[in-house]
Design a protein around this motif. Structure first.
Motif, PDB file in Angstrom:
ATOM      1  N   LEU A 136       1.039  -1.403   0.409  1.00 17.56           N
ATOM      2  CA  LEU A 136      -0.004   0.078  -0.413  1.00 17.56           C
ATOM      3  C   LEU A 136       0.670   1.215   0.019  1.00 17.56           C
ATOM      4  CD1 LEU A 136      -2.997  -1.601   2.145  1.00 17.56           C
ATOM      5  CD2 LEU A 136      -3.241  -0.666  -0.084  1.00 17.56           C
ATOM      6  N   ASP A 137       1.741   1.232   0.401  1.00 15.64           N
ATOM      7  CA  ASP A 137       2.865   1.973   0.653  1.00 15.64           C
ATOM      8  C   ASP A 137       3.077   2.463  -0.782  1.00 15.64           C
ATOM      9  OD1 ASP A 137       4.196   4.239   2.905  1.00 15.64           O
ATOM     10  OD2 ASP A 137       5.957   3.679   2.054  1.00 15.64           O
ATOM     11  N   GLY A 138       3.656   2.103  -1.198  1.00 16.98           N
ATOM     12  CA  GLY A 138       4.451   1.630  -2.075  1.00 16.98           C
ATOM     13  C   GLY A 138       3.351   2.370  -3.424  1.00 16.98           C
ATOM     14  N   ALA A 139       1.942   1.331  -3.139  1.00 23.27           N
ATOM     15  CA  ALA A 139       1.100   2.281  -3.910  1.00 23.27           C
ATOM     16  C   ALA A 139       0.355   3.202  -3.784  1.00 23.27           C
ATOM     17  CB  ALA A 139      -0.377   1.162  -3.913  1.00 23.27           C
ATOM     18  N   PHE A 140       0.873   4.111  -3.020  1.00 15.81           N
ATOM     19  CA  PHE A 140       0.567   5.916  -2.951  1.00 15.81           C
ATOM     20  C   PHE A 140       1.858   6.299  -3.112  1.00 15.81           C
ATOM     21  CE2 PHE A 140      -3.193   4.630   0.197  1.00 15.81           C
ATOM     22  CZ  PHE A 140      -3.781   5.384  -0.209  1.00 15.81           C
ATOM     23  N   VAL A 141       2.937   6.246  -2.839  1.00 19.56           N
ATOM     24  CA  VAL A 141       4.187   6.493  -3.268  1.00 19.56           C
ATOM     25  C   VAL A 141       3.710   6.840  -5.453  1.00 19.56           C
ATOM     26  CG1 VAL A 141       6.303   6.761  -4.447  1.00 19.56           C
ATOM     27  CG2 VAL A 141       5.844   5.648  -2.006  1.00 19.56           C
ATOM     28  N   LEU A 142       3.002   5.545  -6.038  1.00 24.46           N
ATOM     29  CA  LEU A 142       2.805   5.944  -7.200  1.00 24.46           C
ATOM     30  C   LEU A 142       1.789   7.117  -7.677  1.00 24.46           C
ATOM     31  CD1 LEU A 142       3.561   2.236  -8.375  1.00 24.46           C
ATOM     32  CD2 LEU A 142       5.191   3.865  -8.561  1.00 24.46           C
ATOM     33  N   ILE A 143       0.263   6.993  -6.643  1.00 25.66           N
ATOM     34  CA  ILE A 143      -0.249   7.458  -6.908  1.00 25.66           C
ATOM     35  C   ILE A 143      -0.021   9.118  -6.730  1.00 25.66           C
ATOM     36  CG2 ILE A 143      -2.232   8.360  -5.267  1.00 25.66           C
ATOM     37  CD1 ILE A 143      -3.329   5.044  -5.202  1.00 25.66           C
ATOM     38  N   ALA A 144       0.704   9.353  -5.619  1.00 32.14           N
ATOM     39  CA  ALA A 144       1.624  10.925  -4.951  1.00 32.14           C
ATOM     40  C   ALA A 144       1.980  11.052  -6.486  1.00 32.14           C
ATOM     41  CB  ALA A 144       2.135  10.625  -4.258  1.00 32.14           C
ATOM     42  N   ARG A 145       3.314  10.143  -6.649  1.00 31.98           N
ATOM     43  CA  ARG A 145       3.637  10.856  -8.155  1.00 31.98           C
ATOM     44  C   ARG A 145       2.861  11.197  -9.321  1.00 31.98           C
ATOM     45  NH1 ARG A 145       9.264  11.013 -10.301  1.00 31.98           N
ATOM     46  NH2 ARG A 145       9.014  10.025 -12.542  1.00 31.98           N
ATOM     47  N   TYR A 146       1.837  10.349  -9.700  1.00 36.30           N
ATOM     48  CA  TYR A 146       1.254  10.761 -11.372  1.00 36.30           C
ATOM     49  C   TYR A 146       0.160  11.448 -11.059  1.00 36.30           C
ATOM     50  CZ  TYR A 146       4.693   6.860 -12.984  1.00 36.30           C
ATOM     51  OH  TYR A 146       6.027   6.280 -13.493  1.00 36.30           O
ATOM     52  N   SER A 147      -0.636  12.018  -9.667  1.00 34.53           N
ATOM     53  CA  SER A 147      -1.635  12.369  -9.278  1.00 34.53           C
ATOM     54  C   SER A 147      -1.282  14.019  -9.732  1.00 34.53           C
ATOM     55  CB  SER A 147      -2.465  12.621  -8.517  1.00 34.53           C
ATOM     56  OG  SER A 147      -1.919  12.002  -7.396  1.00 34.53           O
ATOM     57  N   THR A 148       0.684  14.090  -9.483  1.00 32.91           N
ATOM     58  CA  THR A 148       0.659  15.778  -8.787  1.00 32.91           C
ATOM     59  C   THR A 148       1.682  16.439 -10.150  1.00 32.91           C
ATOM     60  OG1 THR A 148       1.630  14.463  -6.552  1.00 32.91           O
ATOM     61  CG2 THR A 148       2.781  16.495  -7.680  1.00 32.91           C
ATOM     62  N   SER A 149       1.383  17.633 -10.152  1.00 34.65           N
ATOM     63  CA  SER A 149       1.591  17.600 -11.583  1.00 34.65           C
ATOM     64  C   SER A 149       2.875  17.834 -11.580  1.00 34.65           C
ATOM     65  CB  SER A 149       1.017  20.054 -11.156  1.00 34.65           C
ATOM     66  OG  SER A 149       1.437  20.657 -12.299  1.00 34.65           O
ATOM     67  N   ARG A 150       3.684  17.551 -12.750  1.00 34.77           N
ATOM     68  CA  ARG A 150       4.835  17.500 -13.703  1.00 34.77           C
ATOM     69  C   ARG A 150       5.851  19.113 -12.563  1.00 34.77           C
ATOM     70  NH1 ARG A 150       6.216  15.993 -18.890  1.00 34.77           N
ATOM     71  NH2 ARG A 150       5.252  14.090 -18.373  1.00 34.77           N
ATOM     72  N   GLY A 151       5.013  19.972 -12.588  1.00 37.46           N
ATOM     73  CA  GLY A 151       5.910  20.963 -12.050  1.00 37.46           C
ATOM     74  C   GLY A 151       6.164  21.069 -10.480  1.00 37.46           C
ATOM     75  N   LEU A 152       5.430  20.299 -10.221  1.00 38.81           N
ATOM     76  CA  LEU A 152       5.472  20.376  -8.490  1.00 38.81           C
ATOM     77  C   LEU A 152       6.379  19.240  -7.681  1.00 38.81           C
ATOM     78  CD1 LEU A 152       1.730  21.307  -7.397  1.00 38.81           C
ATOM     79  CD2 LEU A 152       3.752  22.840  -7.746  1.00 38.81           C
TER      80      LEU A 152
END
Length: 217
Positions: A199-215
């Protein structure tokens, strides 16, 4: 004295898969409810000093209540199984989500909000278009922390016949000295840890791909 772990797993792998899926389901449901409630509370109080302090203080005090005590208090009212488990998991998940929602919104630079309003954006549009996207990485971190909490506490919910891997842990602890006591406890514990890591790894991916590239950092 203990039996072979290989034989134990071979005989019970279907049961183990079912318990793992149940554990994941109750965590996902509780986390979804807590996210909606936590973000909503954060949106309501982030710019109001007294309500903000009250909400964070209440959530902070609530999380200090021992989980077994809370489950014991809930079970006479809600019965056994899913209901007290979900309520307790939502209860413990609120603090990190509310706190990070408040922190994320308060960290949005004031000049960006003023610029948006100067361009004619309504408060609602400013919130949706500027504030929430900028606060999102911090909010996701709070949800990620809540996910780790719920995975662990969900195992304790077996005390009130809650679903999931806690059944194996409690079964092993209640049958100490028997052939498979250690296998039950060890299997349940390892599966909970592995589920938390996934789950922790899944949230790392969620955070990465749901965050604007500039942030992204």
């Amino acid at each position: 004295m203990f039996g072979s772990l290989d034989v134990f797993l071979a005989r019970r792998w279907e049961d183990l898969v079912m318990l793992t899926l149940q554990h994941l389901a109750v965590v996902a449901l509780s986390l979804a409810i807590a996210t909606v409630l936590g973000v909503l509370i954060g949106l309501l109080v982030w710019d109001r000093n007294v309500p903000r302090t009250a909400a964070l203080t209440a959530a902070g005090i609530a999380i200090t209540i021992p989980s077994l005590a809370l489950l014991a208090l809930l079970s006479p009212v809600l019965g056994l199984g899913w209901a007290p488990t979900v309520v307790s998991l939502v209860f413990y998940s609120l603090l990190p989500i509310v706190r990070n929602t408040v922190v994320g919104l308060r960290e949005v630079p004031a000049h960006l909000i003023e610029s948006a309003r100067g361009m004619g954006m309504t408060p609602a549009k400013t919130l949706l278009s500027i504030q929430l996207p900028l606060a999102w990485p911090v909010i996701v971190t709070g949800i990620r922390v809540a996910a780790q909490l719920t995975v662990g506490i969900a195992a304790i919910a077996a005390y009130v016949a809650g679903p999931g891997l806690g059944l194996y842990i409690f079964k092993g602890l209640s049958s100490l000295g028997s052939v498979n006591a250690l296998n039950f406890t060890l299997t349940g514990t390892i599966c909970v840890v592995l589920l938390a890591l996934l789950l922790d790894g899944a949230f790392v991916l969620i955070a990465r791909y749901s965050t604007s590239r500039g942030l992204r950092v």
